[in-house]
Design an enzyme around this catalytic site. Sequence first.
Site, PDB file in Angstrom:
ATOM      1  N   TYR A 137       0.875  -1.172   0.039  1.00  0.00           N
ATOM      2  CA  TYR A 137      -0.082   0.014  -0.003  1.00  0.00           C
ATOM      3  C   TYR A 137       0.682   1.238   0.126  1.00  0.00           C
ATOM      4  O   TYR A 137       0.550   2.456   0.628  1.00  0.00           O
ATOM      5  CB  TYR A 137      -0.838  -0.088   1.053  1.00  0.00           C
ATOM      6  N   HIS A 138       2.067   1.113  -0.781  1.00  0.00           N
ATOM      7  CA  HIS A 138       2.909   2.312  -0.747  1.00  0.00           C
ATOM      8  C   HIS A 138       3.322   3.013  -2.232  1.00  0.00           C
ATOM      9  O   HIS A 138       4.379   3.012  -2.434  1.00  0.00           O
ATOM     10  CB  HIS A 138       4.157   2.046   0.063  1.00  0.00           C
ATOM     11  N   PRO A 139       2.203   3.042  -2.747  1.00  0.00           N
ATOM     12  CA  PRO A 139       2.462   3.665  -4.521  1.00  0.00           C
ATOM     13  C   PRO A 139       3.219   5.144  -4.293  1.00  0.00           C
ATOM     14  O   PRO A 139       2.408   5.844  -3.448  1.00  0.00           O
ATOM     15  CB  PRO A 139       1.274   3.526  -5.009  1.00  0.00           C
TER      16      PRO A 139
END
Length: 553
Positions: A491-493
């Site tokens: 969940y780290h774009p």
Amino acid sequence: MPDRPRGRRRGAPALEADYVVIGAGSAGAALAARLSEDAAVRVILLEAGPVDRALELHIPAAFSKLFRGRYDWNYDTVPQRELEGRTVYWPRGRTLGGSSSLNAMMWVRGFAADYDEWATVAGDTWSWQALAPYFARVERTQDPADATQGVTGPQAVEHQRDPRPHTAAFLAAARELRHPVTPANLPAGQGFSQTMVTQHRGARASTADAYLRPAARRRNLRVLTDALVRRVTFADPDAGEGFQPRATGVYVDLAGLTRHVRARREVILCGGAINTPQLLMLSGIGPAAHLAAHGIAVRVDAPGVGENLQDHLVAGLAPAARGGTLYGAEKPAQLARYLSSRRGMLTSNVAEAYGFARTEVADRVGAAAGLPDIEIIFAAAPYVGEGLVPLPAEGITVGAILLRPRSRGTIRLASADPAEPAVIDPGYLTDPDGIDAATLRAGLAECERLIATDALRSVTTGGWVQPAGGEDMTPEERIELSLRRYSHTLYHPVGTARMGEDAASVVDPELRVRGVAGLRVADASVMPTVIRGHTNAPAIVIGERAADLLRGR
């Protein structure tokens, strides 16, 4: 719906402010709140999602209950060639607080070297030395372990109230393998740590809690929810070479009408690594051929918009465990305990510990000396099915996170309709030399070694939740299956509106969008590279930094 104002109800106040901020997430909430500290300016904050009322938004262990719901943008990637052709689910917060209202509350700032790397492309104002005071300004750290950790800021960063006993076993396993166990969030030399969390007294502390609620009393800040922005509007220059179009506001859907929100000074996009490039492209700023293919008039041919997408890929191993995990967290007794005392299993952020490691692959490819290429993450539950299924049994998860992917992906428009999700292609494990896959395999091998320690064998059964039947597989078979079939986003774009001093960057070091005036970006999309940590903390810092830039400080 036509992309123009459709009037406003009689008696409705005019939608006009000095600053119009798009997105009330980690960066946007901080930015809007800080700008509103100046009573001489008016700020409008537009959030596409609803108000953050659901109980699950505030109970830490309940975050996966929000997946695929009304507080989630509910994104999926395109099929990923190197992951058995699977699509990967990408939850993103669609409410006040954004993804800080939906995440696992891990406060992991990364390494000083990560920010010094930003400085090489965006200037010294983005170095660790320059940003450390911003982290201190943001944080209200319980028992700080380093002089750079703040103690008076708005964002609560606290110890877990009731970690599972298996978390201590995991840290003992790290010691058994001679990994250093250190306090969390040291700028350098971080080892394995119990997670510090964005909670206050056992409840989630999102940026809506930290920034927006304290600012709600200010009459110069107006927060509008259920407000989907369609595009940025511009006034074209009168004449003359060198004049740039100036952002004048945005079109936004509100209560069934398309309204124009006018910005007297600037518009700031804080939609994140997916929505910000989408909105730039819908506004005519992006790769010219791609915009033209969707019938969008090109205002600025900016090939970098939507490029440079990076994300942390995680692959987890889930051995079966003896009692004491989060398997029973949904029992009525646990909810009663939480509601009465803010204690018990429901205070867990699930990912209760983590650590950094450097694999032999990093040395082989000449990666930056002394820095990790893998993060090991520990969950006191079997985190399977991308968090979309109930916990199947007593178990734990030990996973490997690819910290510095060489693979790059893209964000592209599916159509010119703002309500249609963008096309997300992270390009997982597609680097031509296969270094990403080799690094993740090496990280999973370290997970296998941790699981085999006396410390973790004392709390596990020898069976497997994922991969099912793993006891009949070799470690190499478990690793390959986890890598290809079960890996998913952490969940780290980041990176899709990259900042830099070079002309090819989307925004300059002051976060101004190149080719236009009066428009900035302040969110994870401006990060040139993903940090060796988690992105919530630096996203908030970017919001704080943007506020200072706009206020001339």
